[in-house]
Design a protein around this motif. Structure first.
Motif: not given
Length: 134
Positions: A111-127
């Protein structure tokens, strides 16, 4: 999972089967359970004793945790890949390992994957941001 979390898992098991838990058993179980999350291991213990009364071993937990992890990966029907921020960081192989672990452990949900893809944050910062938002 760290040693204190492994102790928590064994304490839960002890509540079910009344086994003796000592430092050496915690260390032995830690060697096997370390790659997994305490949340998954505790759920695996509950799931095991819901349908079994036999003595539980680390392999029973690992088997159930791997099933949980495979189910999470399956939710990503088209696979998963790094977002632009992570691709630009370099170390593609290491970043993919981190992404795969995040998917398997549920730190990054489908559910959060698309938001991660659209973000400009690296994974660790996104999580980390998602955890703060909860």
């Amino acid at each position: 999972m760290n040693i204190a979390e492994t102790s928590m898992v064994l304490a839960k098991i002890q509540a079910y089967d009344n086994r003796n838990v000592d430092d050496s058993s915690v260390v032995a179980w830690q060697e096997v359970l370390e790659p997994h999350t305490v949340k998954d291991a505790l759920k695996a213990v509950s799931d095991y004793f819901r349908v079994n009364s036999a003595w539980i071993m680390p392999s029973h937990i690992v088997e159930r945790v791997r099933d949980m992890e495979e189910a999470r990966v399956y939710e990503f029907k088209n696979g998963y890949h790094l977002n632009r921020a992570d691709e630009e960081r370099g170390d593609w192989s290491g970043q993919m390992k981190t992404l795969g672990r995040a998917v398997r452990t549920g730190a990054l949900t489908a559910a959060a994957y698309d938001e991660y893809q659209d973000s400009e944050k690296p994974l660790d910062a996104f999580i980390e941001r998602k955890e703060l938002d909860q």
